[in-house]
Design an enzyme around this catalytic site. Structure first.
Site, PDB file in Angstrom:
ATOM      1  N   ASP A  93     -19.699  74.641 -20.915  1.00  0.00           N
ATOM      2  CA  ASP A  93     -18.943  74.573 -19.671  1.00  0.00           C
ATOM      3  C   ASP A  93     -19.379  75.696 -18.734  1.00  0.00           C
ATOM      4  O   ASP A  93     -19.583  76.839 -19.158  1.00  0.00           O
ATOM      5  CB  ASP A  93     -17.448  74.710 -19.996  1.00  0.00           C
TER       6      ASP A  93
ATOM      7  N   GLU B 210     -31.898  77.809 -36.358  1.00  0.00           N
ATOM      8  CA  GLU B 210     -31.763  78.154 -37.776  1.00  0.00           C
ATOM      9  C   GLU B 210     -31.153  77.010 -38.582  1.00  0.00           C
ATOM     10  O   GLU B 210     -31.315  76.943 -39.803  1.00  0.00           O
ATOM     11  CB  GLU B 210     -30.867  79.387 -37.943  1.00  0.00           C
TER      12      GLU B 210
END
Length: 564
Positions: free
Chosen positions: A230, A279
């Site tokens: 956002d 990751e």
């Protein structure tokens, strides 16, 4: 802080079959169709009139059958709900109105079993004024280290009675609010680009970055497939918070780089975040809500080491006009090509008037419209615009209920409105509630199947015949049009990902392009047009007649052909 943190179940291995279902292909996000769920308005499981996570979970099979790839959930975090959950008090807890962390975990797991991915909203520009950091900052008074995590400043004037600068809130009024200090005296001011209940974080402070990296890992460990960010363009402010020197600053948005929006420093933050995301297995993604002056600046957010997608607001704001649409499509594809990012296409969301209503009104009225317009025309254009959008190269977003052809509710009584901008002058129009009315599932019931206890915003009686029940299995219905389009989008090898279209010669007011053996033609004019019959008709938003090698394409209609 909420005690829900300890309720999160430890991650457990997901079954190989489920992983295979969700991870069907690499780079899934390059041509994904992502469905936005506004949780408070999607499905209510406990009859309190407010949608919740268990309600969303119960409707996941519907979304699978619709044919979408992923579900983006608007905020469901612990929040006082001053701005419908975009004022977050605790980023690691679910607000009780929506359920709890166990409900979130069950939803994520069920989605995976159904072959759907879950993307959650992240709100890093500001917190709630009820966030523990902000409450302690107020209680500790001037000089508190916690105040450095927000933008606290002394005021101007003899007694500090004037705001620190001339910035205006997106929701109207000044972007600053003065606090009363613990001793009862008027004190410092704090920055809030939105409602006063939404103080902006100071991203120059290392604790803010540390906290959000931890929040990312929390939800990634829960199993989410990505984040919609956002106000992704708003985190970094220009050094010194300089005056803008003008009023009616909202009119400048989208035209200029502002000292509080689209500052280059945001990109360092997203490079750090990308390292964390990479990751994790399963191709998790970031999606930016980045309002920028140009699509070229939007492309900065999706460079290879930053975010994966960014909303194409330039496309959303384009009129139903062939020339304008072609221009924005060309500019978008050209801007995304150098950074090897997919274009995204979107027609509606929780902040703008639904496109069935926008297209029912004359062009040029903006993205928040207060009049119903020509409802029949609006729906016809909305259906045509959807087929055009789904034929373009890249990823597409669908806002809940648009697959039913829902219009905006433009006549909500003042007393039921909850948009904070509605109650503040000179800001956004404040009529976003009209696109947030709970969607209808059945022809009857207190809320047309939304729940057993009514709905938090009233639904029009006309929505009974727009409900899922009324359209399910009905040939030519908007719901079946979406289902057919999404099914074809997956089955046609020339649809989905890509970075170019081949424009074809077409009559004035008509767009035509080829992608391999696929051809899309959209008639945005007010009259029927004769076009070549490019091949076999796959799908059309209206009736298309073929005569002597030509096709008669009605006004405001899109057709898909295959030359195979």
């Amino acid at each position: 802080m909420s005690q829900q943190h300890s309720a999160a179940p430890a991650p457990t291995p997901t079954s190989a079959s489920a992983v295979a279902t969700v991870a069907k292909r690499r780079d899934w996000w390059r041509d994904a169709v992502i469905y936005q769920v506004y949780p408070r308005s999607f499905a209510d499981s406990n009859g309190d009139g407010m949608g919740d996570l268990e309600g969303v979970r119960s409707r996941l099979p519907y979304l699978r059958d619709l044919g979408v790839d992923a579900v983006w959930l608007s905020p469901f975090y612990a929040s006082p709900q001053a701005d419908a959950g975009y004022d977050v008090a605790d980023y690691r807890a679910v607000d009780p109105m929506f359920g709890n962390l166990l409900d979130a975990d069950a939803l994520i797991r069920d989605a995976r079993e159904l072959g759907l991915r879950i993307i959650v909203d992240l709100v890093p520009n500001h917190s709630s004024d009820q966030h523990e950091w902000f409450k302690r900052a107020l209680a500790d008074g001037p000089g508190s280290p916690l105040r450095e995590r927000y933008h606290f400043r002394p005021g101007k004037g003899d007694d500090g009675e004037l705001p620190p600068n001339d910035w205006e809130s997106i929701f109207g009024g000044p972007a600053w609010t003065r606090v009363t200090e613990p001793d009862g005296t008027p004190g410092e001011w704090y920055l809030h680009l939105f409602a006063p209940e939404q103080p902006d974080f100071n991203w120059e402070h290392p604790a803010v970055g540390d906290e959000f990296r931890s929040i990312l890992r929390f939800w990634l460990d829960m199993g989410v497939d990505g984040f919609r960010i956002d106000v992704a363009h708003g985190l970094v402010k220009a050094p010194g918070l300089p005056d803008l020197g003008s009023h009616e600053q909202l009119k400048l948005l989208g035209n200029d780089v502002m000292p509080f929006f689209d500052q280059d420093g945001v990109h360092d933050i997203y490079r750090q975040w990308r390292l964390i995301l990479d990751e994790y297995s399963g191709e998790r993604i970031f999606v930016a809500e980045a309002w920028t002056p140009t699509v070229e600046r939007t492309a900065n957010y999706v460079r290879p080491d930053e975010l994966h997608q960014a909303f194409n607001f330039q496309y959303l704001g384009t009129a139903w006009d062939a020339e304008e649409l072609r221009a924005v499509v060309d500019r978008t594809l050209e801007a995304m090509r150098p950074v090897n990012a997919p274009a995204t296409w979107v027609l509606s969301n929780h902040d703008v008037t639904r496109h069935a209503t926008r297209f029912a009104n004359p062009a040029g009225l903006g993205t928040q419209i207060r009049t119903a317009g020509d409802v029949e025309l609006g729906l016809r254009r909305a259906r045509a615009a959807t087929l055009l959008m789904l034929a373009l190269p890249g990823s597409a977003y669908v806002y809940q209920g648009e697959e039913l052809g829902l219009p905006d509710v433009v006549d909500l009584p003042d007393e039921v409105r909850q948009d904070p901008a509605y109650f503040r002058g000179a800001g956004q129009d404040g009529f976003r509630d009209g696109c947030r009315v709970p969607i209808p599932w059945t022809r009857e019931g207190s809320s047309y199947g939304f729940g057993d206890g009514g709905s938090w915003l009233p639904q029009p009686a006309s929505w009974a015949e727009l409900s899922v029940e009324a359209q399910d299995g009905v040939e030519g219905s908007t719901l079946e049009l979406y289902r057919a389009a999404l099914r074809l989008r997956r089955s046609q090898p020339d649809l989905g990902a890509g970075d170019a279209v081949e424009w074809l010669k077409a009559p004035e007011g008509v767009l035509a392009f080829r992608r391999g053996e696929f051809v899309c033609v959209a008639n945005t004019s007010g009259e029927s047009a004769r076009i070549p019959a490019y091949g076999r008709v796959l799908l059309a938003s209206g009736e298309v007649a073929e005569v002597d090698g030509e096709a008669k394409l009605p006004a405001d209609t899109t057709v898909w052909f295959t030359t195979a």
